[in-house]
Design a protein around this motif. Structure first.
Motif, mmCIF file in Angstrom:
data_model
loop_
_atom_site.group_PDB
_atom_site.id
_atom_site.type_symbol
_atom_site.label_atom_id
_atom_site.label_comp_id
_atom_site.label_asym_id
_atom_site.label_seq_id
_atom_site.Cartn_x
_atom_site.Cartn_y
_atom_site.Cartn_z
ATOM 1 N N ASN A 227 -13.731 10.447 -6.906
ATOM 2 C CA ASN A 227 -13.007 9.839 -8.029
ATOM 3 C C ASN A 227 -11.601 10.397 -8.203
ATOM 4 O O ASN A 227 -10.688 9.667 -8.581
ATOM 5 C CB ASN A 227 -13.784 10.061 -9.330
ATOM 6 N N LEU A 228 -11.439 11.696 -7.958
ATOM 7 C CA LEU A 228 -10.143 12.299 -8.269
ATOM 8 C C LEU A 228 -9.013 11.691 -7.441
ATOM 9 O O LEU A 228 -7.904 11.488 -7.942
ATOM 10 C CB LEU A 228 -10.165 13.828 -8.087
ATOM 11 N N GLY A 229 -9.294 11.383 -6.164
ATOM 12 C CA GLY A 229 -8.259 10.791 -5.308
ATOM 13 C C GLY A 229 -7.702 9.500 -5.905
ATOM 14 O O GLY A 229 -6.489 9.277 -5.904
ATOM 15 N N TYR A 230 -8.603 8.663 -6.432
ATOM 16 C CA TYR A 230 -8.161 7.396 -7.032
ATOM 17 C C TYR A 230 -7.369 7.645 -8.320
ATOM 18 O O TYR A 230 -6.388 6.952 -8.596
ATOM 19 C CB TYR A 230 -9.362 6.495 -7.311
ATOM 20 N N ILE A 231 -7.812 8.621 -9.107
ATOM 21 C CA ILE A 231 -7.073 8.947 -10.333
ATOM 22 C C ILE A 231 -5.656 9.401 -9.992
ATOM 23 O O ILE A 231 -4.679 8.949 -10.592
ATOM 24 C CB ILE A 231 -7.802 10.047 -11.139
ATOM 25 N N LEU A 232 -5.538 10.288 -9.010
ATOM 26 C CA LEU A 232 -4.208 10.803 -8.657
ATOM 27 C C LEU A 232 -3.333 9.707 -8.050
ATOM 28 O O LEU A 232 -2.119 9.685 -8.270
ATOM 29 C CB LEU A 232 -4.325 11.992 -7.693
ATOM 30 N N ALA A 233 -3.953 8.786 -7.294
ATOM 31 C CA ALA A 233 -3.163 7.675 -6.733
ATOM 32 C C ALA A 233 -2.512 6.882 -7.869
ATOM 33 O O ALA A 233 -1.324 6.565 -7.815
ATOM 34 C CB ALA A 233 -4.037 6.770 -5.868
ATOM 35 N N GLN A 239 5.883 8.580 -9.340
ATOM 36 C CA GLN A 239 6.709 9.720 -8.933
ATOM 37 C C GLN A 239 6.739 9.877 -7.406
ATOM 38 O O GLN A 239 7.734 10.315 -6.839
ATOM 39 C CB GLN A 239 6.163 11.001 -9.588
ATOM 40 N N ARG A 240 5.645 9.485 -6.752
ATOM 41 C CA ARG A 240 5.625 9.549 -5.285
ATOM 42 C C ARG A 240 6.528 8.464 -4.694
ATOM 43 O O ARG A 240 7.197 8.666 -3.678
ATOM 44 C CB ARG A 240 4.195 9.343 -4.766
ATOM 45 N N ALA A 241 6.521 7.265 -5.328
ATOM 46 C CA ALA A 241 7.295 6.136 -4.795
ATOM 47 C C ALA A 241 8.781 6.282 -5.114
ATOM 48 O O ALA A 241 9.630 5.839 -4.343
ATOM 49 C CB ALA A 241 6.765 4.822 -5.361
ATOM 50 N N TYR A 242 9.086 6.900 -6.259
ATOM 51 C CA TYR A 242 10.478 7.072 -6.688
ATOM 52 C C TYR A 242 10.700 8.541 -7.013
ATOM 53 O O TYR A 242 10.772 8.913 -8.191
ATOM 54 C CB TYR A 242 10.776 6.193 -7.912
ATOM 55 N N PRO A 243 10.800 9.380 -5.985
ATOM 56 C CA PRO A 243 10.864 10.830 -6.225
ATOM 57 C C PRO A 243 12.009 11.193 -7.169
ATOM 58 O O PRO A 243 13.133 10.714 -7.011
ATOM 59 C CB PRO A 243 11.092 11.412 -4.826
ATOM 60 N N GLY A 244 11.688 12.024 -8.163
ATOM 61 C CA GLY A 244 12.705 12.496 -9.088
ATOM 62 C C GLY A 244 13.038 11.511 -10.197
ATOM 63 O O GLY A 244 13.914 11.772 -11.023
ATOM 64 N N ALA A 245 12.342 10.374 -10.243
ATOM 65 C CA ALA A 245 12.611 9.385 -11.300
ATOM 66 C C ALA A 245 12.391 10.010 -12.674
ATOM 67 O O ALA A 245 11.455 10.777 -12.872
ATOM 68 C CB ALA A 245 11.697 8.166 -11.127
ATOM 69 N N GLU A 246 13.283 9.705 -13.619
ATOM 70 C CA GLU A 246 13.131 10.189 -14.997
ATOM 71 C C GLU A 246 13.249 9.029 -15.975
ATOM 72 O O GLU A 246 13.813 7.997 -15.644
ATOM 73 C CB GLU A 246 14.222 11.224 -15.318
ATOM 74 N N ASN B 227 -3.235 -6.397 -11.235
ATOM 75 C CA ASN B 227 -4.097 -5.852 -10.178
ATOM 76 C C ASN B 227 -3.317 -5.303 -8.983
ATOM 77 O O ASN B 227 -3.722 -4.337 -8.360
ATOM 78 C CB ASN B 227 -5.044 -6.941 -9.672
ATOM 79 N N LEU B 228 -2.199 -5.976 -8.644
ATOM 80 C CA LEU B 228 -1.509 -5.580 -7.415
ATOM 81 C C LEU B 228 -0.988 -4.146 -7.484
ATOM 82 O O LEU B 228 -1.036 -3.417 -6.493
ATOM 83 C CB LEU B 228 -0.366 -6.544 -7.075
ATOM 84 N N GLY B 229 -0.503 -3.736 -8.666
ATOM 85 C CA GLY B 229 0.003 -2.371 -8.795
ATOM 86 C C GLY B 229 -1.054 -1.334 -8.433
ATOM 87 O O GLY B 229 -0.770 -0.357 -7.743
ATOM 88 N N TYR B 230 -2.278 -1.575 -8.889
ATOM 89 C CA TYR B 230 -3.370 -0.641 -8.581
ATOM 90 C C TYR B 230 -3.729 -0.670 -7.095
ATOM 91 O O TYR B 230 -4.033 0.365 -6.506
ATOM 92 C CB TYR B 230 -4.598 -0.968 -9.433
ATOM 93 N N ILE B 231 -3.706 -1.865 -6.507
ATOM 94 C CA ILE B 231 -3.996 -1.960 -5.067
ATOM 95 C C ILE B 231 -2.955 -1.183 -4.274
ATOM 96 O O ILE B 231 -3.288 -0.407 -3.374
ATOM 97 C CB ILE B 231 -4.009 -3.440 -4.609
ATOM 98 N N TYR B 237 -0.551 5.319 -1.321
ATOM 99 C CA TYR B 237 -0.470 6.687 -1.825
ATOM 100 C C TYR B 237 -0.224 7.719 -0.724
ATOM 101 O O TYR B 237 0.640 8.588 -0.839
ATOM 102 C CB TYR B 237 -1.734 7.052 -2.604
ATOM 103 N N LEU B 238 -1.003 7.591 0.356
ATOM 104 C CA LEU B 238 -0.895 8.596 1.419
ATOM 105 C C LEU B 238 0.522 8.646 1.985
ATOM 106 O O LEU B 238 1.115 9.719 2.126
ATOM 107 C CB LEU B 238 -1.895 8.287 2.540
ATOM 108 N N GLN B 239 1.083 7.452 2.290
ATOM 109 C CA GLN B 239 2.416 7.400 2.889
ATOM 110 C C GLN B 239 3.502 7.807 1.883
ATOM 111 O O GLN B 239 4.524 8.388 2.247
ATOM 112 C CB GLN B 239 2.683 5.984 3.414
#
Lengths: 247, 247
Positions: A227-233, A239-246, B227-231, B237-239
């Motif tokens: 479960n934790l992996g999905y929560i963190l995703a 923040q992962r997609a837009y590093p440093g976004a504020e 839904n798409l955002g969650y998918i 996430y990994l990349q």
């Protein structure tokens, strides 16, 4: 207690609050009635507030540009130290209120012990949090009683929640390597007081809990359920997609 | 047809296959019986294969170091052009097989038209995919018939799936700006043939579909359901967390 143990312990407190807050926040706009939707969302905000205080403390201890955000958004699954019970899916309302109840009773006893510790910052955060935790116990225990002593269906649901969640309560009292170094913690006393308080509410709710069940552990050491992996995703994606976004 | 329209059209084909593949893959290890678990997972792999072929083509058209992986893993929600129906939650098995059926019938007719187009690469990918799509139609139509003409519960479930999914089938025939430029596409003919084929299977299944329902659209233009955002959070996430990671 060395510095690394203090940091790990602070992160354990922060992560546990953050992940439970994230789960409770999933109820936002999905609560059974509007007043309870707001109540569970407010509890979520309280827990986020507590997690932020602990993350800020850990960030100062770590230095090197670490921030509360980098700790919440940029650590990997194996670095998270939250209790396993906090990452389990919400399932239904019975599971959600029972989890909040057993956790909040534990947190009240734990934070009371932490108030007497050497780390003045943790002691101050714990003291401040206790006011909120009293309300969380009041709210969640009333729900446990209402469901246990309610209709046939509500009784079945809270009993199912007890069966499913009980195996995750043992981790409260199973010290991780960094907890054994926190001198003022009395795990045996914690377990006795917790069992007493929880039993008294369950009895009022005409409920009981299973004896001699296998107890899961691992979360405190970074070994999690899937479960934790999905929560963190979800939690970290922005923040992962837009590093440093504020904001 | 200008170059940007060709790229957008290729991405529409790629994204639609990828997102449906991702949804079907959620059944992996959760299928109703082992053989069907393997069937739906194999269909997922076929769709991933088709999406990769289209992404590779788009990557060449785009140049500048674009790869199939950067297109799948590093674009934002609003850049995805998949049909809305592909991003809806799986719900139950009835929803899953009905979606696969209505989509595959559409894909068979569409790809047959694409085989006659000017872009030789898209024509070749479409021709290759058609063999797989025939099997997808056979498999999913048999399930629709089995559920429609089965027990009371299976009939209720497939009827509910029809009610829920039908409003998303109109998007098949509602051309996006980049589709109007694909000369060989005959949307009216596509819709007639699709309706005929789908009706004949539903009749065999003792089912019918609702008339005059509101039809959703937007996916083709990058306007998606929540839904798409969650998918994408799961998928990317990994990349996002480990940029440039390779097997």
């Amino acid at each position: 207690m060395d510095q690394q143990q203090l940091i790990d312990y602070t992160l354990f407190l922060a992560d546990t609050n953050l992940i439970l807050a994230q789960r409770n926040a999933e109820w936002c706009a999905h609560g059974p009635i509007l007043e309870q939707d707001i109540a569970i969302t407010n509890i979520s905000l309280d827990l986020i507030g507590q997690s932020r205080n602990f993350y800020q403390h850990a960030a100062i201890l770590l230095g090197n540009g670490t921030t509360e955000d980098s700790l919440a958004y940029l650590r990997a699954e194996r670095e998270f130290k939250n209790l396993l019970i906090t990452e389990l899916p919400n399932n239904d309302w019975a599971h959600t209120v029972l989890r909040q109840f057993v956790y909040s009773v534990y947190a009240q006893l734990l934070y009371t012990q932490l108030m007497g510790g050497n780390d003045k910052q943790i002691a101050a955060i714990a003291e401040k949090a206790l006011k909120e935790i009293s309300y969380h116990i009041k709210w969640s225990s009333e729900w446990v009683i209402r469901l246990g002593d309610g209709t046939e269906e509500s009784n079945q649901r809270i009993n199912k929640a007890i069966d499913n969640l009980w195996p995750y309560t043992g981790e409260f009292f199973n010290p991780a390597y960094y907890e054994t170094a926190v001198k003022q913690l009395d795990f045996a006393g914690l377990q006795d007081s917790w069992t007493q308080k929880v039993t008294s509410v369950l009895e009022e709710a005409t409920l009981s809990f299973p004896q001699n069940v296998f107890m899961h552990s691992g979360g405190k050491q970074g070994v999690h359920t899937e479960n934790l992996g999905y929560i963190l995703a979800d939690l970290q994606y922005l923040q992962r997609a837009y590093p440093g976004a504020e904001w």
